[in-house]
Design a protein around this motif. Structure first.
Motif, short mmCIF file in Angstrom:
data_model
loop_
_atom_site.label_atom_id
_atom_site.label_comp_id
_atom_site.label_asym_id
_atom_site.label_seq_id
_atom_site.Cartn_x
_atom_site.Cartn_y
_atom_site.Cartn_z
N ARG A 40 0.67 -1.23 0.13
CA ARG A 40 -0.05 0.14 -0.17
C ARG A 40 0.90 1.26 -0.22
O ARG A 40 1.73 1.46 0.66
N ILE A 41 0.86 2.32 -1.03
CA ILE A 41 1.10 3.40 -0.95
C ILE A 41 0.22 4.58 -0.79
O ILE A 41 -0.96 4.41 -0.73
N HIS A 42 0.79 5.84 -0.35
CA HIS A 42 -0.19 7.10 -0.31
C HIS A 42 -0.90 7.17 -1.51
O HIS A 42 -0.23 7.42 -2.68
N ASP A 43 -2.36 7.20 -1.34
CA ASP A 43 -3.20 7.58 -2.56
C ASP A 43 -3.07 6.56 -3.77
O ASP A 43 -3.05 6.90 -4.87
N ASP A 44 -2.90 5.29 -3.35
CA ASP A 44 -2.63 4.26 -4.38
C ASP A 44 -4.37 4.03 -4.98
O ASP A 44 -5.22 4.32 -4.27
#
Length: 571
Positions: free
Chosen positions: A461-465
């Motif tokens: 999971r990454i930021h704003d994925d």
């Protein structure tokens, strides 16, 4: 370690590309005549590279090049190293299943491409003694991602138009987790699926045979078994009668003769019913004869004159002759019918006498029908019993395989726990890249081992994925972290190729390239090959780059200077 050196052809039909350690840029650039950078050959050069590393012919764009643009007997060549040993691969479109490998100076032409792949697999993973590893092409699918994968998934590296299942083997291997248990669990799942299909077919067979729900199958079997046992007891009791075998054969013989006599009787009765309407002597109507005579007489004139009485007399003669024939046939049929009825009566008397010898309490009035019924019931009971038995065997087999699979998954989970230090180091590298590019550490990586069909689930999971560009950036984070994490280097071939991965916003692109620039030292013993269009870098933003891209450029293509000089349409 897998290191690329030089891509070229024999004879030379494109400008050779020389690779070096560290970062290698292949650019699509504009020129005075065109600002377009697509279709100049960046991706095709990567396809040539993969083709020499034995990518499947039908999956390669090389297979779509027409002969006029690139003669199919031309050898596409790649010089590279595996663990420091020089190797040359030569492969043509014409003989795509017969590559040539020059290893340690010895040239070998393979007549089966699988043998060539196995050879390279052994060279790359030969040091992995007593340890499962991916195939050569399996690891390359991860290291040289197909552009047509659209970089949608960190796991699925293949053309999105192909329904290729996820394979975690190379991913686990790079993290130092022996993938053998994963492969065994997947194989057991396939066995479960295959067995379940057979079990499902047996269930349908049982329902078709009984006409009822499968849950009632055992009840139906018990009922059939009871019927068979009852008839068998009755037949066993009859077989104890004196001269049973002789009497039984005589009864069957009488029954057969009775059937024949009844058939003959039916035929005769049918013929008699047709003769019945012919009664008396008026077979031809007098008025019809008179009308016919008058029509003929009008046309004959004075040549022939006959009275109607003469014609009627002639007609009477015909009637009498026909009546004689019909009466004779009728008399014969009646005689035959009487004889047949007499025979039927005699046979019926004999039949009752014989049957009385073995008849028990009014059962088995017709021995042939009884034996036939017994055989039919026995066969039905046998089929149903066999179906249910096989179904239960498959049911138990599935349970057993599931238990074995669960044990494999439990053991695999233990291996993942044992590799937690590598996983933590890998996640830290991802976090560092994420912090540099995204400006925060709102990111996580987790490995979940479960009893689902896939067995393994990687969650990054990454930021704003979720968006198109951020999913591509997620793949960039994952692949670069795999390449740069020291704890993974032992298993990693230290090669990575990205073809047009940066379909992202300008800020993300600049920061991603700057991350590479600030970690150049980490790439010294590795190779990262990246294709990029120059129009992605706006002039005012190039100033913020911390890397001189021209110093890392190994190839550049334009509309006037394509990778392949001959422009063409793919087949």
């Amino acid at each position: 370690m897998l290191k690329l050196k030089r891509l070229y052809s024999e004879p030379e039909l494109f400008e050779p590309i020389n690779f070096r350690n560290g970062i290698n840029f292949i650019f699509g650039e504009t020129n005075e005549s065109s600002v377009k950078t697509n279709g100049v050959g960046k991706s095709l050069s990567i396809e040539f590279l993969s083709y020499c590393l034995l990518k499947k012919f039908s999956d390669s764009r090389v297979s779509k090049i027409p002969h006029v643009a690139f003669p199919h007997n031309t050898l596409i060549c790649l010089d590279f190293f595996i663990h420091g040993h020089p190797i040359t691969s030569k492969r043509s479109i014409e003989n795509h299943e017969s590559p040539i490998l020059i290893i340690y100076g010895k040239s070998t032409e393979y007549f089966n491409i699988t043998d060539a792949k196995n050879q390279l697999t052994n060279l790359l993973f030969g040091s992995a003694i007593n340890r499962e590893h991916p195939s050569f092409t399996g690891i390359l699918a991860l290291l040289i991602r197909d552009e047509r994968s659209e970089f949608k998934s960190i796991i699925k590296c293949y053309d999105t138009s192909k329904d290729i299942p996820a394979d975690y083997t190379p991913h686990l291997y790079l993290l130092g987790i022996n993938p053998s248990l994963y492969k065994e669990a997947k194989a057991l799942q396939k066995e479960i699926d295959d067995t379940s299909k057979v079990r499902g077919k047996l269930k349908k067979d049982v329902e078709n045979l009984t006409g009822k729900s499968f849950k009632d199958a055992n009840s139906e079997l018990n009922e059939l078994t009871g019927q068979v046992d009852k008839i068998k007891l009755e037949m066993d009791a009859l077989e104890n009668a004196e001269s049973f075998e002789i009497v039984r054969e005589e009864i069957i013989e009488i029954e057969t003769e009775l059937d024949n006599q009844k058939v003959r009787s039916g035929v005769i009765k049918s013929e008699l019913s047709k003769i019945g309407p012919f009664k008396g002597d008026n077979y031809i109507d007098d008025s019809e004869v008179a009308d016919l005579y008058e029509r003929f007489k009008a046309g004959l004139g004075d040549m022939i004159k006959r009275e109607i009485q003469e014609v009627t007399a002639f007609k009477k003669k015909i009637d009498n002759f026909q009546k004689t024939l019909i009466d004779s046939r009728k008399e014969s049929l009646v005689t035959q019918l009487k004889e047949i009825n007499k025979n039927i009566k005699a046979l019926d008397t004999r039949y009752k006498e014989k049957l009385s010898v073995i008849d028990k309490k009014g059962v088995l009035k017709n021995l042939k029908i009884t034996v036939s019924t017994y055989q039919h019931k026995l066969e039905e009971q046998s089929r149903l019993s066999t179906f249910i038995k096989k179904y239960n065997e498959y049911e138990q087999s599935i349970k057993s395989i599931k238990r074995e699979r669960e044990n494999k998954i439990t053991d695999l989970d233990s291996l993942v726990i044992d590799a937690s230090a590598v996983k933590i180091a890998f996640e830290k590298t991802i976090l560092d890249i994420h912090a540099y590019v995204m400006g925060n550490r709102i990111c996580s990586f987790n490995i979940d081992i479960n009893n689902k069909k896939e067995v393994v689930n990687y969650e990054l999971r990454i930021h704003d994925d979720g968006s198109h560009s951020n999913e591509r950036e997620k793949v960039f984070f994952y692949d670069i972290a795999m390449l740069l994490t020291p704890e993974i280097a032992e298993h990693h071939p230290l090669l990575l190729v990205h073809d047009n991965i940066f379909d992202v916003d300008q800020d993300t692109l600049i920061k991603s390239l700057n991350y590479l620039a600030e970690n150049l030292d980490s790439f010294i013993d590795k190779q990262y090959i990246l294709t990029l269009n120059s129009d992605k870098l706006h002039a005012d933003e190039v100033k913020s780059l911390k890397i001189d891209i021209n110093n890392f450029k190994v190839a550049s293509f334009t509309k006037n200077k394509r990778f392949l000089k001959h422009h063409y349409q793919e087949l």
